[in-house]
Design a protein around this motif. Sequence first.
Motif, PDB file in Angstrom:
ATOM      1  N   MET A   1      -7.554 -13.268  -5.217  1.00  0.00           N
ATOM      2  CA  MET A   1      -6.866 -12.145  -4.565  1.00  0.00           C
ATOM      3  C   MET A   1      -5.555 -11.861  -5.303  1.00  0.00           C
ATOM      4  O   MET A   1      -4.761 -12.752  -5.567  1.00  0.00           O
ATOM      5  CB  MET A   1      -6.580 -12.506  -3.113  1.00  0.00           C
ATOM      6  N   HIS A   2      -5.347 -10.598  -5.699  1.00  0.00           N
ATOM      7  CA  HIS A   2      -4.130 -10.228  -6.405  1.00  0.00           C
ATOM      8  C   HIS A   2      -2.922 -10.448  -5.508  1.00  0.00           C
ATOM      9  O   HIS A   2      -3.016 -10.476  -4.284  1.00  0.00           O
ATOM     10  CB  HIS A   2      -4.204  -8.763  -6.834  1.00  0.00           C
ATOM     11  N   ALA A   3      -1.757 -10.597  -6.141  1.00  0.00           N
ATOM     12  CA  ALA A   3      -0.523 -10.759  -5.383  1.00  0.00           C
ATOM     13  C   ALA A   3      -0.324  -9.553  -4.474  1.00  0.00           C
ATOM     14  O   ALA A   3      -0.504  -8.404  -4.882  1.00  0.00           O
ATOM     15  CB  ALA A   3       0.647 -10.921  -6.340  1.00  0.00           C
ATOM     16  N   LEU A   4       0.040  -9.819  -3.247  1.00  0.00           N
ATOM     17  CA  LEU A   4       0.263  -8.743  -2.282  1.00  0.00           C
ATOM     18  C   LEU A   4       1.668  -8.200  -2.434  1.00  0.00           C
ATOM     19  O   LEU A   4       2.630  -8.946  -2.583  1.00  0.00           O
ATOM     20  CB  LEU A   4       0.050  -9.258  -0.862  1.00  0.00           C
ATOM     21  N   ASP A   5       1.773  -6.893  -2.398  1.00  0.00           N
ATOM     22  CA  ASP A   5       3.055  -6.211  -2.518  1.00  0.00           C
ATOM     23  C   ASP A   5       3.636  -6.025  -1.122  1.00  0.00           C
ATOM     24  O   ASP A   5       3.004  -5.407  -0.260  1.00  0.00           O
ATOM     25  CB  ASP A   5       2.841  -4.854  -3.189  1.00  0.00           C
ATOM     26  N   PRO A   6       4.860  -6.555  -0.845  1.00  0.00           N
ATOM     27  CA  PRO A   6       5.458  -6.375   0.479  1.00  0.00           C
ATOM     28  C   PRO A   6       5.556  -4.915   0.905  1.00  0.00           C
ATOM     29  O   PRO A   6       5.501  -4.596   2.086  1.00  0.00           O
ATOM     30  CB  PRO A   6       6.850  -7.011   0.339  1.00  0.00           C
ATOM     31  N   ARG A   7       5.685  -4.000  -0.071  1.00  0.00           N
ATOM     32  CA  ARG A   7       5.754  -2.581   0.285  1.00  0.00           C
ATOM     33  C   ARG A   7       4.440  -2.089   0.863  1.00  0.00           C
ATOM     34  O   ARG A   7       4.429  -1.247   1.767  1.00  0.00           O
ATOM     35  CB  ARG A   7       6.154  -1.756  -0.944  1.00  0.00           C
ATOM     36  N   LEU A   9       2.382  -4.005   2.542  1.00  0.00           N
ATOM     37  CA  LEU A   9       2.318  -4.596   3.881  1.00  0.00           C
ATOM     38  C   LEU A   9       3.161  -3.783   4.860  1.00  0.00           C
ATOM     39  O   LEU A   9       2.763  -3.587   6.017  1.00  0.00           O
ATOM     40  CB  LEU A   9       2.818  -6.039   3.837  1.00  0.00           C
ATOM     41  N   ALA A  10       4.320  -3.311   4.405  1.00  0.00           N
ATOM     42  CA  ALA A  10       5.172  -2.501   5.270  1.00  0.00           C
ATOM     43  C   ALA A  10       4.481  -1.189   5.644  1.00  0.00           C
ATOM     44  O   ALA A  10       4.600  -0.700   6.773  1.00  0.00           O
ATOM     45  CB  ALA A  10       6.503  -2.216   4.579  1.00  0.00           C
ATOM     46  N   THR A  11       3.741  -0.616   4.704  1.00  0.00           N
ATOM     47  CA  THR A  11       2.995   0.608   5.004  1.00  0.00           C
ATOM     48  C   THR A  11       1.918   0.337   6.040  1.00  0.00           C
ATOM     49  O   THR A  11       1.727   1.120   6.984  1.00  0.00           O
ATOM     50  CB  THR A  11       2.363   1.162   3.719  1.00  0.00           C
ATOM     51  N   LEU A  12       1.204  -0.777   5.885  1.00  0.00           N
ATOM     52  CA  LEU A  12       0.182  -1.144   6.873  1.00  0.00           C
ATOM     53  C   LEU A  12       0.792  -1.297   8.255  1.00  0.00           C
ATOM     54  O   LEU A  12       0.253  -0.789   9.252  1.00  0.00           O
ATOM     55  CB  LEU A  12      -0.493  -2.456   6.442  1.00  0.00           C
ATOM     56  N   GLU A  13       1.933  -1.977   8.344  1.00  0.00           N
ATOM     57  CA  GLU A  13       2.581  -2.200   9.642  1.00  0.00           C
ATOM     58  C   GLU A  13       2.957  -0.868  10.291  1.00  0.00           C
ATOM     59  O   GLU A  13       2.766  -0.668  11.488  1.00  0.00           O
ATOM     60  CB  GLU A  13       3.822  -3.069   9.449  1.00  0.00           C
ATOM     61  N   ALA A  14       3.481   0.073   9.504  1.00  0.00           N
ATOM     62  CA  ALA A  14       3.886   1.367  10.054  1.00  0.00           C
ATOM     63  C   ALA A  14       2.685   2.157  10.546  1.00  0.00           C
ATOM     64  O   ALA A  14       2.730   2.797  11.604  1.00  0.00           O
ATOM     65  CB  ALA A  14       4.648   2.164   8.998  1.00  0.00           C
ATOM     66  N   VAL A  15       1.592   2.116   9.807  1.00  0.00           N
ATOM     67  CA  VAL A  15       0.386   2.847  10.221  1.00  0.00           C
ATOM     68  C   VAL A  15      -0.159   2.281  11.525  1.00  0.00           C
ATOM     69  O   VAL A  15      -0.507   3.025  12.458  1.00  0.00           O
ATOM     70  CB  VAL A  15      -0.687   2.792   9.111  1.00  0.00           C
ATOM     71  N   VAL A  16      -0.232   0.958  11.630  1.00  0.00           N
ATOM     72  CA  VAL A  16      -0.758   0.336  12.843  1.00  0.00           C
ATOM     73  C   VAL A  16       0.167   0.587  14.026  1.00  0.00           C
ATOM     74  O   VAL A  16      -0.284   0.902  15.142  1.00  0.00           O
ATOM     75  CB  VAL A  16      -0.963  -1.180  12.627  1.00  0.00           C
ATOM     76  N   VAL A  35       0.265   7.494   1.619  1.00  0.00           N
ATOM     77  CA  VAL A  35       0.019   6.392   2.538  1.00  0.00           C
ATOM     78  C   VAL A  35      -1.436   5.955   2.463  1.00  0.00           C
ATOM     79  O   VAL A  35      -1.752   4.756   2.429  1.00  0.00           O
ATOM     80  CB  VAL A  35       0.403   6.799   3.977  1.00  0.00           C
ATOM     81  N   SER A  36      -2.361   6.921   2.427  1.00  0.00           N
ATOM     82  CA  SER A  36      -3.786   6.590   2.317  1.00  0.00           C
ATOM     83  C   SER A  36      -4.070   5.825   1.035  1.00  0.00           C
ATOM     84  O   SER A  36      -4.850   4.861   1.021  1.00  0.00           O
ATOM     85  CB  SER A  36      -4.618   7.875   2.357  1.00  0.00           C
ATOM     86  N   GLN A  37      -3.426   6.238  -0.068  1.00  0.00           N
ATOM     87  CA  GLN A  37      -3.622   5.538  -1.339  1.00  0.00           C
ATOM     88  C   GLN A  37      -3.099   4.114  -1.277  1.00  0.00           C
ATOM     89  O   GLN A  37      -3.708   3.186  -1.823  1.00  0.00           O
ATOM     90  CB  GLN A  37      -2.938   6.314  -2.454  1.00  0.00           C
ATOM     91  N   GLN A  38      -1.956   3.907  -0.590  1.00  0.00           N
ATOM     92  CA  GLN A  38      -1.413   2.553  -0.479  1.00  0.00           C
ATOM     93  C   GLN A  38      -2.314   1.650   0.352  1.00  0.00           C
ATOM     94  O   GLN A  38      -2.504   0.478   0.017  1.00  0.00           O
ATOM     95  CB  GLN A  38      -0.007   2.617   0.122  1.00  0.00           C
ATOM     96  N   GLU A  43      -6.410  -2.655   0.487  1.00  0.00           N
ATOM     97  CA  GLU A  43      -7.783  -3.108   0.742  1.00  0.00           C
ATOM     98  C   GLU A  43      -8.460  -3.562  -0.550  1.00  0.00           C
ATOM     99  O   GLU A  43      -9.250  -4.520  -0.547  1.00  0.00           O
ATOM    100  CB  GLU A  43      -8.569  -1.987   1.412  1.00  0.00           C
ATOM    101  N   ARG A  44      -8.151  -2.891  -1.654  1.00  0.00           N
ATOM    102  CA  ARG A  44      -8.714  -3.322  -2.937  1.00  0.00           C
ATOM    103  C   ARG A  44      -8.235  -4.711  -3.302  1.00  0.00           C
ATOM    104  O   ARG A  44      -9.015  -5.566  -3.722  1.00  0.00           O
ATOM    105  CB  ARG A  44      -8.341  -2.310  -4.029  1.00  0.00           C
TER     106      ARG A  44
END
Length: 320
Positions: A1-7, A9-16, A35-38, A43-44
């Motif tokens: 799994m590639h390194a996760l970018d905190p940015r 994760l922040a986008t995911l949190e805002a969407v949820v 946002v959809s691209q992030q 997910e990739r």
Amino acid sequence: MHALDPRLLATLEAVVRHGSFSAAARELGYSPPAVSQQIAELERRAGLRVLERRPVRATPAGEVLLGAEQGVRSALVAASAELGAMRAGTAGRIRLGAFASAATGIVPQALARLHAAYPHVQVSLSQLEPEAGYNRLKRGDMDLALSYDYDFIPVPPPRMLRRTLVARDPVVAVVPAHHHLAAREVIDLASLASETWIAAPEAALRLELLSQMANTPGFQARLQYEGDDFNTVLGFVAAGLCVAVMPRLALPRTHAQVVARPLAEPRLTRFIYAVRIDTRHTPRAVLDLEEMLAAQALAALSQGGTASPDRAGERIAEAT
């Protein structure tokens, strides 16, 4: 799994949190396609779907990443708070949260004292119930919050938060002034079981819990109120429509149409806490505001005549 970018994760949190890509985009300053691209990139990298789209909610994999985002955010908030404290500034801003009865009965005089001691510190106040206050603290959107729980339904704070007991707020029985129990000095909870009650789960103790505490069946509601305002409950009592129990701090100092009496055994208590991120260093103004809130809670409860002064202001630190 590639390194996760905190940015990401922040986008995911805002969407949820918003349940919407467009609302998250407005908050973050992105376009909805960005946002959809992030989310697609997240997910990739995860190799799993992190969101259900209709309705928008986190998948189990998304929940794991939301937990990671909260951990990252909390660590950054703690580091920021410690750096600010190291700079020892006496100017700046304190973001304070308080539940309704504390916002009216404790906060104003405490903030007046803070302003006298720190004239260059600005304070913003948000009226919040405990769970919302905890969430804001963890997100870094708040510096200090007043919260509560009850002795018979304790609710521990989330990790990363430090909670300090500032007051014990006794729960009292409140009846109309002309009620047949109003002349008593102390009211037994069981004696109220057959009375008319108001169902106000957001602004009063739940009736099923009272029934358990009194070991007496009854406590049936004939009035329904959906809200979190003790003053509304008090208005129903003053009109002679019902009885209620509520924390002493939620009562006005004088009210000619109602009578508040201490409860006989079992006595019930609401515990009031000051809560903040648990760090080694905390700005001096925040620590002083904690002390001022505790002193004002002691004063408010002592004036009410139902709290013992030596216990109402006792402070117990809990590092959790």
